[in-house]
Design an enzyme around this catalytic site. Structure first.
Site: not given
Length: 311
Positions: A8-9, A11-12, A102, A185, A268
């Site tokens: 639940a960061g 993005v999510g 990603n 992307k 990342e």
């Protein structure tokens, strides 16, 4: 369809909240600390498309008792192995795993864990971050999910997923060539991540100094060259869009990698830059800036790890 959002960061949390706001059946799989914070404060979003606070359905790994139809996997690369362990009880024979990580490495990891049939391809476009109050702040209006079967087929199940995601308050696209979309992307985020992290500044500040723009252009060329050598050449329209964003002298644009770097967080580097470097070596593509950016961030990562271990 029952949707489990893993993480639940920024993005999510964002897309999961929009799906729940649109009436979809959404549950968030979170770590215990995040669960406590969400129970206390709710899931809070600050967005150009309208602010939102909701009390989401949340679950921890130990509480999963049945399979879900869709697993929306939105964790960072460094959290993938733990996420796989946590979400395994939620994966049934018909579960679709929709990852928006990603790069491409996660596809191999997920298919090894759950089999090729379970895993879809996915691309997420959103610029968002968590602030100091754990609120999700959407920085720009862009918000889109693209999805598809990795083999390119338009199957009944991917149409069902499309029906579930469509008209939920953000843009969507059902793709018959999702691997190409994922590479596109990857080139975009690698290009912007490389220049902002290696040259340590927003796009505008880099372009404002002598040789800055030329260095930006070289970095983009290297990322495009690696993708092309691998058989996934970006279309000229995408290259033009990257060039437009990356050559403005008054732009405050940064990358998520750069923002993580400035926060002293994990970056990342391996999945966004490191894998591209390895592909470049495999195809004898010269990419000195890409290699330098990767080395710079790996040194940072090792320093971060060393500092953490001493505490």
């Amino acid at each position: 369809m029952k949707i489990l959002v893993v993480g639940a960061g920024a993005v999510g949390g964002y897309f999961g909240a929009r799906l729940e706001q649109a009436g979809r059946d959404v549950t968030f799989l979170v770590r215990p600390a995040r669960a406590q914070q969400l129970q206390r404060d709710g899931l809070r979003i600050l967005s150009p498309h309208g602010d939102l606070t909701l009390k989401p359905k949340i679950i921890t790994a130990q509480e999963i008792v049945s399979a879900y139809d869709i697993i929306f996997l939105s964790v960072k690369a460094q959290a993938l192995d733990q996420a796989i362990k946590d979400m395994t009880p939620a994966v049934g024979p018909q579960t679709m795993i929709y990852p928006v990580l990603n790069g491409m490495r996660h596809i191999r990891t997920l298919t090894k864990a759950f089999g090729e049939r379970a895993v879809l391809g996915g691309v997420c476009i959103v610029i968002a971050d968590l602030d100091e109050q754990e609120r999700i702040v959407q920085i720009a209006p862009l918000q889109k999910l693209t999805y598809g079967e990795l083999n390119g087929e338009i199957t009944p199940r991917i149409r069902a997923l499309d029906d579930t995601f469509r008209d939920a308050g953000f843009d969507t696209e059902l793709s018959a060539n999702i691997t190409q979309e994922m590479w596109q992307k990857w080139v975009m985020i690698a290009s912007l991540g490389l220049v902002t992290c290696l040259l340590d500044g927003p796009i505008g500040e880099i372009n404002a100094v002598p040789d800055g723009q030329q260095t930006v252009l070289q970095a983009i060329d290297e990322c495009v060259a690696v993708a092309t050598a691998c058989g996934f050449p970006p279309p000229q329209s995408l290259i033009d869009n990257i060039l437009k964003q990356a050559t403005l002298k008054d732009s405050k644009l940064t990358s998520s990698m750069y923002r993580d770097l400035k926060k002293g967080a994990h970056v990342e580097v391996d999945t966004i830059l490191g894998d591209l470097v390895d592909y470049g070596h495999s195809y004898q593509v010269e990419a000195p800036l890409l290699q330098a950016g990767c080395v710079r961030l790996r040194v940072y990562q090792n320093t971060l790890k060393s500092t953490s271990e001493k505490r």
